[in-house]
Design a protein around this motif. Structure first.
Motif, short mmCIF file in Angstrom:
data_model
loop_
_atom_site.label_atom_id
_atom_site.label_comp_id
_atom_site.label_asym_id
_atom_site.label_seq_id
_atom_site.Cartn_x
_atom_site.Cartn_y
_atom_site.Cartn_z
N PRO A 1 0.84 -1.21 0.00
CA PRO A 1 0.00 0.00 0.00
C PRO A 1 0.87 1.26 0.00
CG PRO A 1 -0.74 -1.57 1.67
CD PRO A 1 0.58 -2.07 1.18
N GLU A 2 0.45 2.24 -0.77
CA GLU A 2 1.12 3.54 -0.77
C GLU A 2 0.76 4.29 0.52
OE1 GLU A 2 3.24 4.82 -3.17
OE2 GLU A 2 3.17 2.79 -4.01
N PRO A 3 1.58 5.25 0.95
CA PRO A 3 1.26 6.02 2.17
C PRO A 3 -0.09 6.72 2.04
CG PRO A 3 3.54 6.40 1.52
CD PRO A 3 2.90 5.61 0.40
N GLY A 4 -0.97 6.46 3.00
CA GLY A 4 -2.29 7.08 3.00
C GLY A 4 -3.27 6.50 1.99
N GLU A 5 -2.94 5.36 1.39
CA GLU A 5 -3.80 4.78 0.36
C GLU A 5 -5.05 4.16 0.98
OE1 GLU A 5 -3.60 1.88 -3.59
OE2 GLU A 5 -1.93 1.91 -2.16
N TRP B 1 -6.01 -0.13 -2.86
CA TRP B 1 -4.95 -1.14 -2.82
C TRP B 1 -5.47 -2.49 -3.32
CZ3 TRP B 1 -4.68 -5.38 0.82
CH2 TRP B 1 -3.52 -6.14 0.70
N LEU B 2 -6.71 -2.85 -2.95
CA LEU B 2 -7.29 -4.10 -3.46
C LEU B 2 -7.42 -4.08 -4.98
CD1 LEU B 2 -10.15 -4.89 -0.90
CD2 LEU B 2 -8.02 -6.15 -1.23
N ALA B 3 -7.78 -2.93 -5.53
CA ALA B 3 -7.89 -2.83 -6.99
C ALA B 3 -6.53 -3.01 -7.65
CB ALA B 3 -8.50 -1.48 -7.36
N ARG B 4 -5.49 -2.40 -7.09
CA ARG B 4 -4.15 -2.57 -7.66
C ARG B 4 -3.68 -4.02 -7.50
NH1 ARG B 4 0.09 -0.43 -5.96
NH2 ARG B 4 -0.48 0.19 -3.83
N LEU B 5 -4.02 -4.62 -6.36
CA LEU B 5 -3.67 -6.02 -6.14
C LEU B 5 -4.31 -6.91 -7.19
CD1 LEU B 5 -2.25 -7.99 -4.09
CD2 LEU B 5 -4.46 -8.16 -2.94
N ALA B 6 -5.59 -6.65 -7.49
CA ALA B 6 -6.29 -7.44 -8.50
C ALA B 6 -5.70 -7.21 -9.89
CB ALA B 6 -7.78 -7.10 -8.48
N THR C 1 -0.90 -12.02 1.03
CA THR C 1 0.01 -11.00 0.51
C THR C 1 1.34 -10.96 1.26
OG1 THR C 1 -0.97 -9.32 1.98
CG2 THR C 1 -1.89 -9.54 -0.24
N GLY C 2 1.42 -11.63 2.41
CA GLY C 2 2.66 -11.61 3.18
C GLY C 2 2.87 -10.33 3.95
N LEU C 3 1.86 -9.47 4.00
CA LEU C 3 1.95 -8.21 4.73
C LEU C 3 1.41 -8.40 6.14
CD1 LEU C 3 0.64 -5.70 2.02
CD2 LEU C 3 3.02 -6.08 2.70
N PRO C 4 1.95 -7.70 7.12
CA PRO C 4 1.36 -7.78 8.47
C PRO C 4 -0.04 -7.18 8.47
CG PRO C 4 3.06 -6.08 8.37
CD PRO C 4 3.13 -6.83 7.08
N TRP C 5 -0.96 -7.81 9.20
CA TRP C 5 -2.35 -7.34 9.15
C TRP C 5 -2.51 -5.92 9.67
CZ3 TRP C 5 -4.91 -5.85 13.48
CH2 TRP C 5 -4.48 -6.34 14.71
N PRO C 6 -1.68 -5.41 10.64
CA PRO C 6 -1.85 -3.99 11.01
C PRO C 6 -1.58 -3.03 9.85
CG PRO C 6 -0.64 -5.17 12.72
CD PRO C 6 -0.72 -6.09 11.53
N ALA C 7 -0.66 -3.40 8.95
CA ALA C 7 -0.38 -2.54 7.80
C ALA C 7 -1.58 -2.48 6.86
CB ALA C 7 0.85 -3.06 7.05
N ILE C 8 -2.29 -3.59 6.72
CA ILE C 8 -3.49 -3.60 5.89
C ILE C 8 -4.62 -2.86 6.58
CG2 ILE C 8 -5.20 -5.08 4.76
CD1 ILE C 8 -3.07 -7.21 4.50
#
Length: 334
Positions: A11-15, A20-25, A66-73
């Motif tokens: 995710p970009e800062p403040g996104e 982010w889900l759209a870019r992921l897709a 995604t391998g990202l920590p859930w707090p970041a999401i």
């Protein structure tokens, strides 16, 4: 680890979460609906406003895939803004100060998403910001322009998820910059594309928010000054100190209490018929244009078009500029 998606953009800062889900897709060559379906089997999730109401099962599965920590999401959702501006959380329904999108599967049916074409045009990675869902933020603090709350070409709600899911010809890395209904590119409406020598009046006419007749008194307050004052006021609210307080009349108050007071002022301005006399006093004293406004009950302000909200907020920001002196004087005259 085999459950990881092939491409996992951060995710970009403040996104915003759905951005982010759209870019992921997009990067994985699929749709937002299929990304969600691959994480959870609950068919109710695609009709939720995921930015405001992110279910825990979906949050943790997205972290696993995604391998990202859930707090970041979780930080991409609007939960932190709810705590700051509203002071509470709820499992469903709309919040005050947050615009409603009312998704039906992957299509937005309400004009609850705003966008700044200049930001999209200058972003290395085009993305939508969290603050673009706030109803009291109608301008861009960077480019000092009004945002869009609907497609200028077809008047459809701005739907970045639908743009990624529904049209093959815009299924690329720039899909978030296009309308999900007609495919129009929002970057074509960026102010810098209209030419550097274009006046502010001509720019606002191109955006469709310029009133035909605003009276001779408007010359007292140039459009540039009026717009910049609202930009500065909104920038203070979106970038508050770390303690969550903002200065008002020589004292510091909590953001939530400050906005509650703004809500009461909006009720006074939008009330009928008494509010009409008060608005006329503001018009005579400030030089602001006398435009139609809306009431605030039942989240009507948060569901109003951007031109109406901006006119209301211009009056509120002017009343708060030297609080409470001007407001008390107007009340005595009223």
């Amino acid at each position: 680890m085999t459950d990881l998606l092939p491409f996992r953009p951060r995710p970009e800062p403040g996104e915003l979460l759905t951005s982010w889900l759209a870019r992921l897709a997009l990067e994985n060559g699929t749709t937002v609906a299929r990304i969600i379906a691959s994480c959870v089997r609950d068919t109710h999730y695609p009709v939720l406003d995921l930015d405001q109401h992110l279910p825990r099962p979906l949050l943790h599965r997205l972290a696993e895939r995604t391998g990202l920590p859930w707090p970041a999401i979780e930080r991409t959702s609007l939960r932190a803004l709810h705590d700051l501006y509203v002071g509470r959380r709820q499992d469903h329904g709309a919040y005050r100060w947050f615009m409603s999108v009312r998704p039906v599967r992957q299509r937005y049916t309400m004009h609850g998403q705003q966008v700044c074409p200049d930001c999209l045009a200058t972003d290395p990675v085009p993305h939508y910001r969290q603050t673009w869902r706030l109803s009291f933020v109608t301008t861009c603090p960077v480019h000092e322009c009004l945002r869009l709350d609907r497609c200028p070409a077809c008047d459809a709600p701005i739907d970045h998820r639908g743009a990624c899911d529904g049209r093959d010809e815009v299924f690329d890395e720039h899909a978030l910059c296009r309308c999900g209904g007609c495919g129009a590119d929002f970057r074509a409406y960026a102010w810098h594309t209209l030419g550097g020598d274009v006046t502010l009046q001509a720019r606002r006419e191109a955006w469709g928010y310029e009133a035909a007749q605003e009276g001779e008194r408007e010359k007292r307050v140039p459009r540039e000054i009026r717009l910049r004052s609202v930009v500065n006021w909104q920038a203070r609210l979106t970038a508050p100190p770390k303690d969550g307080r903002i200065k008002l009349g020589g004292v510091f108050v909590e953001i939530e209490s400050y906005l509650r007071g703004c809500r009461h002022l909006l009720r006074v301005i939008g009330s009928e018929p008494l509010g009409e006399d008060f608005r006329r006093l503001v018009y005579l004293r400030s030089g602001l244009p006398l435009r139609p406004v809306t009431a605030v009950g039942k989240l009507q302000f948060d569901r109003s078009e951007i031109g109406v909200r901006h006119a209301n907020l211009a009056m509120v920001s002017w009343l708060l500029s030297d609080w409470p002196i001007t407001f008390q004087e107007l009340c005595f005259e009223w």
